[in-house]
Design a protein around this motif. Structure first.
Motif, short mmCIF file in Angstrom:
data_model
loop_
_atom_site.label_atom_id
_atom_site.label_comp_id
_atom_site.label_asym_id
_atom_site.label_seq_id
_atom_site.Cartn_x
_atom_site.Cartn_y
_atom_site.Cartn_z
N ILE A 51 0.85 -1.22 0.00
CA ILE A 51 0.00 0.00 0.00
C ILE A 51 0.87 1.26 0.00
O ILE A 51 0.61 2.24 -0.74
N ALA A 52 1.96 1.22 0.85
CA ALA A 52 2.84 2.41 0.93
C ALA A 52 3.55 2.65 -0.40
O ALA A 52 3.71 3.80 -0.84
N LEU A 53 3.98 1.58 -1.08
CA LEU A 53 4.66 1.73 -2.36
C LEU A 53 3.71 2.29 -3.42
O LEU A 53 4.10 3.17 -4.24
N GLN A 91 6.73 10.32 3.40
CA GLN A 91 6.02 9.51 4.41
C GLN A 91 5.76 8.09 3.92
O GLN A 91 5.97 7.11 4.64
N ASP A 92 5.35 7.96 2.65
CA ASP A 92 5.07 6.63 2.10
C ASP A 92 6.34 5.80 2.01
O ASP A 92 6.33 4.59 2.31
N GLN A 97 9.63 1.40 3.88
CA GLN A 97 10.92 0.92 4.37
C GLN A 97 10.74 0.20 5.72
O GLN A 97 11.34 -0.86 5.95
N THR A 98 9.93 0.79 6.59
CA THR A 98 9.68 0.16 7.91
C THR A 98 9.01 -1.21 7.76
O THR A 98 9.36 -2.19 8.43
N ALA A 99 8.02 -1.27 6.86
CA ALA A 99 7.30 -2.53 6.67
C ALA A 99 8.20 -3.62 6.10
O ALA A 99 8.15 -4.77 6.52
N ALA A 108 14.22 -6.62 -1.32
CA ALA A 108 13.28 -5.54 -1.61
C ALA A 108 13.71 -4.26 -0.90
O ALA A 108 13.54 -3.14 -1.43
N LEU A 109 14.27 -4.43 0.31
CA LEU A 109 14.71 -3.25 1.07
C LEU A 109 15.86 -2.55 0.35
O LEU A 109 15.88 -1.30 0.24
N LEU A 110 16.85 -3.30 -0.20
CA LEU A 110 17.97 -2.70 -0.95
C LEU A 110 17.47 -2.00 -2.21
O LEU A 110 17.91 -0.89 -2.57
#
Length: 547
Positions: A51-53, A91-92, A97-99, A108-110
């Motif tokens: 959702i954030a992405l 913010q998104d 990143q937190t999720a 996915a984080l990198l």
């Protein structure tokens, strides 16, 4: 394996297995719950990241549109929209990143960090272009637009790909979580089924190793109670049951020894000694009883004693037992007939009822003595006494009652007639011309004549009337309920019988023989024996003198 020989050891082992199954069920349940909870959190973070992405893609696209539009149309509102898009974008990206950090998806984080770096670089370029626009260099800002547009388009595509990737991962992990939950559920079902099977097996094992031997032991006890002293319990099953069976057999042996001792004691007498339960079945018989009924003790025990009672004596026998139950006292001298291999025997019984602790009738203890021979002797003696008594009051020549019995019965008839207010008639009779006949024919011929006259008298009177030889050629008769005229008719009937029979002999002397009779009626002619005899005898003499 020695502890498993006892029911206690088997129960302990079963309990341990059951506890282990419960622990296994608990461990699987806790592990499944925690795993499922972890998977739910991971799915939640995946969903948040996707959702954030997607939101970041939209804000980044909005920021880029604002930049491009601001380059061609310097408008403060467009610059404000670009600023708002950037704020939302940051913010998104932070949320995404937190999720992703929570999911542990390093790859996915990198990739997201690379995109963030590219977007920060692009934002630097955008900031320079906005400064040029503010300074009035619109044409210079427009020259940057193609480069920025390409970068924005590529970044938007990559953000969308990352969002789609997270959604695909979310769907994959959701399916995997569902399969894991199903596997855990089936594991729980399998363990629960194992516990059920174990419980059922324990129940069947208890039935086979404990309950069934106990039921068999109970049946043996009932059989022994019914008289099967030779029966023994089977020593098998768990150690406790086997020990109980051994103790039971030892008790039975002791009981058999006591019973044998009691039987030996009762065998000192030849009488019947026995016990019946409340339903009339034999529960004890001594040797004398077994000999009497002609069967071994094992064959008699538990059978119905009434089968040996004569059918005509069943009710009186039952009444004697009811009397013993009601009075709770000894019933002595009761006699009935028993059917035995030796035939029907007469037994004299003594017995009393037995009651349990609750006061309920439980059995009857009896002793019996075969009195068949004694009873036969008594009957023969009674018959002899009766025969002697009859002979004592009977005339030996004629078979009629004698002179002594005549006065006894006459007195009795007077009393009876007084009681019932009924009259009777006394006949006194003798044979006419008997002396001449006796002298001409001899004493033997005279005796034959007297026997013949006595026969005619008996045939000439009723069964309720009485005939006597008074003495010599004199006879008497008591005619119950008769009057003077009916009495004379009886005399005529007797004389007619005498005349008809004597004529058949062809003897002229006998042809003239007949009876003369005197009549006295009670109570008209007298109310005492002497008075009646005197009146009748006077009448007889008067008839004789006339003849």
């Amino acid at each position: 394996m020695f502890p498993l020989r006892s029911a206690r050891g088997r129960m302990a082992a079963t309990l341990v297995l059951f506890v282990l199954l419960l622990v296994a069920i608990s461990v699987v349940a806790v592990w499944s719950a925690r795993d499922h909870q972890s998977r739910l959190k991971s799915l939640e973070h995946r969903s948040q990241a996707a959702i954030a992405l997607e939101s970041a893609r939209s804000n980044f696209y909005l920021e880029g549109i604002g930049l491009i539009s601001g380059a061609f149309v310097p408008d403060p509102r467009l610059l404000e929209a670009t600023t708002l898009g950037r704020t939302g974008l940051h913010q998104d990206l932070a949320e995404a990143q937190t999720a992703l950090e929570a999911t542990g998806d390093t790859e996915a984080l990198l990739l997201l960090e690379d995109l963030i770096a590219e977007m920060e670089e692009l934002e630097g370029t955008v900031d320079q272009a906005l400064s040029i626009v503010e300074a009035g260099g619109t044409a210079a800002a427009i020259g940057v637009v193609p480069q920025v547009a390409d970068t924005i388009e590529g970044t938007v595509v990559r953000l969308q790909e990352m969002a789609d990737g997270q959604r695909a991962t979310f769907a994959s992990e959701r399916d995997e979580a569902s399969r894991a939950a199903d596997s855990a559920l089936w594991a729980l079902v399998g363990l629960a089924s194992g516990a059920f099977v174990l419980a059922a097996g324990v129940a069947l094992g208890l039935t086979g190793s404990v309950i069934r031997p106990l039921a068999s032991l109970r049946a043996k006890a009932r059989a022994i109670t019914a008289g099967g002293s030779h029966i023994r319990a089977e020593v098998s099953g768990p150690e406790e049951i086997a020990s109980l069976a051994r103790d039971f057999n030892e008790m039975t042996e002791a009981l058999s020894a006591k019973t044998k001792e009691y039987i030996d004691t009762t065998n000192l007498t030849g009488d019947i000694i026995a016990r019946l339960d409340k339903d009339g079945r034999w529960t004890f018989l001594n040797d004398g009883a077994c000999r009497f009924y002609g069967k071994p003790r094992e064959e008699l025990l538990g059978t119905d004693s009434r089968a040996a009672v004569h059918p005509e004596d069943l009710e009186v026998t039952a009444e004697a037992i009811r009397e013993a139950r009601a009075t709770k006292e000894l019933v002595a001298g009761f006699v009935n007939r028993q059917i035995t291999p030796k035939g029907t025997r007469v037994v004299e019984w003594n017995g009393y009822a037995l009651f349990d602790e609750g006061g309920q009738y439980a059995a009857v203890q009896i002793t019996g003595r075969d009195i068949t021979e004694r009873r036969r002797a008594e009957q023969e003696r009674e018959g002899l006494y009766a025969e002697l008594e009859v002979k004592a009051i009977t005339d030996s020549l004629t078979g009629l009652y004698d002179h002594t019995h005549f006065y006894k019965r006459l007195a009795e008839e007077i009393e009876r007639s007084k009681r019932y207010e009924q009259g009777f008639t006394l006949l006194m009779m003798d044979v006419d011309d008997f002396k001449r006949f006796n002298d001409s024919r001899g004493h033997q011929g005279g005796d034959e004549l007297l026997r013949f006259v006595a026969y005619c008298i008996r045939k000439g009177i009723r069964d309720s009337d009485l005939a006597f030889r008074y003495g010599g050629d004199e006879f008497a008769a008591i005619l119950v309920g008769a009057n003077s005229s009916s009495a004379r008719a009886v005399v005529k009937r007797i004389n007619r019988r005498i005349t008809e029979r004597l004529k058949q002999t062809g003897d002229e002397a006998a042809d003239r023989l007949s009876l003369s009779a005197g009549v006295a009626c009670f109570p008209d002619d007298g109310t005492t024996p002497d008075a009646l005899v005197r009146i009748a005898d006077a009448g007889l003499r008067q008839v004789g003198s006339t003849s």
